[in-house]
Design an enzyme around this catalytic site. Sequence first.
Site, PDB file in Angstrom:
ATOM      1  N   ASN A   1       0.855  -1.189   0.000  1.00 34.18           N
ATOM      2  CA  ASN A   1       0.000   0.000   0.000  1.00 34.18           C
ATOM      3  C   ASN A   1       0.894   1.243   0.000  1.00 34.18           C
ATOM      4  OD1 ASN A   1      -1.445   2.225   0.990  1.00 34.18           O
ATOM      5  ND2 ASN A   1      -3.055   0.887   1.727  1.00 34.18           N
TER       6      ASN A   1
ATOM      7  N   HIS B   1      -5.743   3.385  -1.486  1.00 35.96           N
ATOM      8  CA  HIS B   1      -7.019   3.772  -0.880  1.00 35.96           C
ATOM      9  C   HIS B   1      -7.339   5.198  -1.326  1.00 35.96           C
ATOM     10  CE1 HIS B   1      -9.540   4.056   3.102  1.00 35.96           C
ATOM     11  NE2 HIS B   1     -10.235   4.373   2.032  1.00 35.96           N
TER      12      HIS B   1
ATOM     13  N   ARG C   1      -6.888  12.619   0.903  1.00 32.10           N
ATOM     14  CA  ARG C   1      -5.754  13.076   1.730  1.00 32.10           C
ATOM     15  C   ARG C   1      -4.429  12.483   1.254  1.00 32.10           C
ATOM     16  NH1 ARG C   1      -7.023   9.931   7.376  1.00 32.10           N
ATOM     17  NH2 ARG C   1      -9.028  10.936   7.088  1.00 32.10           N
TER      18      ARG C   1
ATOM     19  N   HIS D   1      -3.444  -4.580   8.005  1.00 30.70           N
ATOM     20  CA  HIS D   1      -3.560  -3.371   8.808  1.00 30.70           C
ATOM     21  C   HIS D   1      -2.622  -3.433  10.001  1.00 30.70           C
ATOM     22  CE1 HIS D   1      -5.065   0.296  10.635  1.00 30.70           C
ATOM     23  NE2 HIS D   1      -5.591   0.543   9.460  1.00 30.70           N
TER      24      HIS D   1
ATOM     25  N   GLU E   1      -8.807   0.155  -2.483  1.00 31.05           N
ATOM     26  CA  GLU E   1      -9.609   0.204  -1.259  1.00 31.05           C
ATOM     27  C   GLU E   1     -10.577   1.369  -1.385  1.00 31.05           C
ATOM     28  OE1 GLU E   1      -6.028  -1.379   1.658  1.00 31.05           O
ATOM     29  OE2 GLU E   1      -6.808   0.656   1.890  1.00 31.05           O
TER      30      GLU E   1
ATOM     31  N   THR F   1      -8.044   3.469   8.698  1.00 30.69           N
ATOM     32  CA  THR F   1      -9.274   2.677   8.711  1.00 30.69           C
ATOM     33  C   THR F   1      -9.393   1.957  10.051  1.00 30.69           C
ATOM     34  OG1 THR F   1      -8.862   2.341   6.367  1.00 30.69           O
ATOM     35  CG2 THR F   1     -10.637   1.056   7.346  1.00 30.69           C
TER      36      THR F   1
ATOM     37  N   ARG G   1      -9.372   7.933  -0.725  1.00 29.59           N
ATOM     38  CA  ARG G   1     -10.298   8.365   0.338  1.00 29.59           C
ATOM     39  C   ARG G   1     -11.180   9.494  -0.159  1.00 29.59           C
ATOM     40  NH1 ARG G   1      -8.735   6.420   5.723  1.00 29.59           N
ATOM     41  NH2 ARG G   1     -10.405   7.743   6.456  1.00 29.59           N
TER      42      ARG G   1
ATOM     43  N   GLU H   1     -10.906  -9.634   3.654  1.00 28.13           N
ATOM     44  CA  GLU H   1      -9.625  -9.245   4.245  1.00 28.13           C
ATOM     45  C   GLU H   1      -9.859  -9.076   5.741  1.00 28.13           C
ATOM     46  OE1 GLU H   1      -7.138  -6.464   2.194  1.00 28.13           O
ATOM     47  OE2 GLU H   1      -6.275  -5.712   4.076  1.00 28.13           O
TER      48      GLU H   1
ATOM     49  N   HIS I   1       0.929   6.328   1.576  1.00 23.86           N
ATOM     50  CA  HIS I   1       1.619   7.327   2.381  1.00 23.86           C
ATOM     51  C   HIS I   1       2.803   7.985   1.674  1.00 23.86           C
ATOM     52  CE1 HIS I   1      -1.255   6.807   5.390  1.00 23.86           C
ATOM     53  NE2 HIS I   1      -0.987   5.530   5.554  1.00 23.86           N
TER      54      HIS I   1
HETATM   55  N1  PXP Z   1      -5.800  -3.298   4.313  1.00 22.98           N
HETATM   56  C1  PXP Z   1      -6.772  -2.366   4.342  1.00 22.98           C
HETATM   57  C2  PXP Z   1      -8.153  -2.770   3.939  1.00 22.98           C
HETATM   58  C3  PXP Z   1      -6.507  -1.039   4.726  1.00 22.98           C
HETATM   59  O1  PXP Z   1      -7.498  -0.135   4.761  1.00 22.98           O
HETATM   60  C4  PXP Z   1      -5.185  -0.683   5.044  1.00 22.98           C
HETATM   61  C5  PXP Z   1      -4.868   0.736   5.385  1.00 22.98           C
HETATM   62  O2  PXP Z   1      -5.093   1.533   4.279  1.00 22.98           O
HETATM   63  C6  PXP Z   1      -4.196  -1.677   4.976  1.00 22.98           C
HETATM   64  C7  PXP Z   1      -4.535  -2.983   4.633  1.00 22.98           C
HETATM   65  C8  PXP Z   1      -2.769  -1.380   5.259  1.00 22.98           C
HETATM   66  O3  PXP Z   1      -2.624  -0.997   6.604  1.00 22.98           O
HETATM   67  P1  PXP Z   1      -1.239  -0.394   7.081  1.00 22.98           P
HETATM   68  O4  PXP Z   1      -1.025   0.860   6.302  1.00 22.98           O
HETATM   69  O5  PXP Z   1      -1.454  -0.167   8.534  1.00 22.98           O
HETATM   70  O6  PXP Z   1      -0.192  -1.432   6.796  1.00 22.98           O
END
Ligand code: PXP
Length: 251
Positions: free
Chosen positions: A14, A50, A56, A201, A77, A108, A52, A158, A17
Amino acid sequence: MAGAVSSPLRLGVNIDHVATIRNARGGAHPDPVRAAQLAQAAGADGITLHLREDRRHIRDEDLARIGQAVSLPINLEMACTDEMLAIALAFKPHAACLVPERREERTTEGGLDVARFHNSVAPIVTKLRDAGVRVSLFIEPDPVQIAVAEALGAPVVELHTGAYCEAAAEGDTAAVRAHLDRLVRAADVGAARGLEIHAGHGLTFDSVQPVAAIPQVRELNIGHFLIGEAIFVGLEAAIRRMRALMDAARS
Ligand code: PXP
């Protein structure tokens, strides 16, 4: 789809960031497209984004740019809103993961309560499936949520690993055990119902292996920790180490 079938446990990276840092200053640097390309080079099996409601981090134009820049499957996402549905149907990612979203949250927080909101989730699952998008529901590791996910016709769930990761970060071994047991049971129940099991997550180098070792889990989606670690060791090195830890846990 390089890498998509290369490992029994896939790693979706992901890169939201990277865009968070870019947006802190405006302008184009650091570019999440470059992060997606590096993730692909480092052995990621997919790119997770994601989009959003408040944009952001990832923005609409990033979706198309990233989709063109890498051959990996994109996992979008998205909140269960008409706006996001329209974007997903236009963009047609490989997969879409339906997540709960509140504007004021930092990330999330908690899974999508599909048992409570099944009426609003159902048409979104159907429309995405009809468009050929592989739908995943981001849920708490709970047998009731899993049963409803199956009834909704989602092929993938998930499992939210946030509570497990928080307990791990706090060093609360009893809570770690309890949360891990929930994840193990949920993965077992979900796979027995024919669902593909993903998890994610909050996962870090320290917390990933017990989740990676759950045999029914087919994919982990990891973001924040990898991007943070990339500041110190570089993105490719961070991803390669995560990949190695996952593979070691699997073997
Ligand atoms: N899976 C989902 C569905 C999420 O919403 C997120 C956060 O965007 C992640 C995985 C990844 O989480 P993290 O950034 O904490 O590794």
